[in-house]
Design an enzyme around this catalytic site. Structure first.
Site, PDB file in Angstrom:
ATOM      1  N   LYS A  13      -4.563   9.847  -4.678  1.00 58.92           N
ATOM      2  CA  LYS A  13      -4.819   9.473  -3.290  1.00 58.92           C
ATOM      3  C   LYS A  13      -4.924  10.712  -2.413  1.00 58.92           C
ATOM      4  O   LYS A  13      -4.389  11.764  -2.737  1.00 58.92           O
ATOM      5  CB  LYS A  13      -3.684   8.574  -2.767  1.00 58.92           C
ATOM      6  CG  LYS A  13      -3.550   7.263  -3.510  1.00 58.92           C
ATOM      7  CD  LYS A  13      -4.717   6.361  -3.215  1.00 58.92           C
ATOM      8  CE  LYS A  13      -4.547   5.018  -3.896  1.00 58.92           C
ATOM      9  NZ  LYS A  13      -5.749   4.235  -3.847  1.00 58.92           N
ATOM     10  N   CYS A  14      -5.567  10.535  -1.268  1.00 63.98           N
ATOM     11  CA  CYS A  14      -5.750  11.581  -0.278  1.00 63.98           C
ATOM     12  C   CYS A  14      -4.396  12.227   0.042  1.00 63.98           C
ATOM     13  O   CYS A  14      -3.404  11.508   0.184  1.00 63.98           O
ATOM     14  CB  CYS A  14      -6.350  10.957   0.983  1.00 63.98           C
ATOM     15  SG  CYS A  14      -6.667  12.117   2.300  1.00 63.98           S
ATOM     16  N   PRO A  15      -4.307  13.534   0.091  1.00 65.59           N
ATOM     17  CA  PRO A  15      -5.366  14.536   0.075  1.00 65.59           C
ATOM     18  C   PRO A  15      -5.585  15.185  -1.298  1.00 65.59           C
ATOM     19  O   PRO A  15      -6.317  16.153  -1.403  1.00 65.59           O
ATOM     20  CB  PRO A  15      -4.846  15.582   1.057  1.00 65.59           C
ATOM     21  CG  PRO A  15      -3.361  15.600   0.786  1.00 65.59           C
ATOM     22  CD  PRO A  15      -3.022  14.139   0.487  1.00 65.59           C
ATOM     23  N   ASP A  40     -10.258   7.197  -4.973  1.00 67.17           N
ATOM     24  CA  ASP A  40      -9.815   7.090  -3.583  1.00 67.17           C
ATOM     25  C   ASP A  40     -11.031   6.962  -2.662  1.00 67.17           C
ATOM     26  O   ASP A  40     -11.863   7.860  -2.619  1.00 67.17           O
ATOM     27  CB  ASP A  40      -8.998   8.322  -3.200  1.00 67.17           C
ATOM     28  CG  ASP A  40      -8.438   8.252  -1.790  1.00 67.17           C
ATOM     29  OD1 ASP A  40      -8.614   7.209  -1.121  1.00 67.17           O
ATOM     30  OD2 ASP A  40      -7.829   9.239  -1.355  1.00 67.17           O
TER      31      ASP A  40
END
Length: 81
Positions: A13-15, A40
């Site tokens: 997932k981000c980042p 993502d």
């Protein structure tokens, strides 16, 4: 002769996808490619923004609900056509 390095970032997932892509690009020679697989949905924003900063070229090769595949060409030769 160019080479393509594959980077599997599915499930991250981000980042993390953008951070790991930035790190992996450091090992790619100019004119070579980095193929990045992500799941993502935010990566369609984050990775192109990263590539604008690095001056490399990027295109989205695949985009579905299941995954996004980016092909990044390291700057130093002709851009993607």
């Amino acid at each position: 002769m160019t080479t393509t390095t594959k980077l599997d970032l599915t499930g991250l997932k981000c980042p993390l996808p953008a951070l790991k892509t930035r790190k992996a690009l450091k090992a790619v020679a100019p004119g070579d490619f980095l193929e990045v697989h992500c799941t993502d949905p935010l990566s369609v924003i984050d990775i192109p923004n990263l590539i604008r900063e690095t001056g490399d070229a990027v295109e989205i090769r695949e985009r579905s609900e299941a995954r996004i595949v980016f092909l990044i060409e390291k700057a130093g030769s002709q851009a993607l056509s």
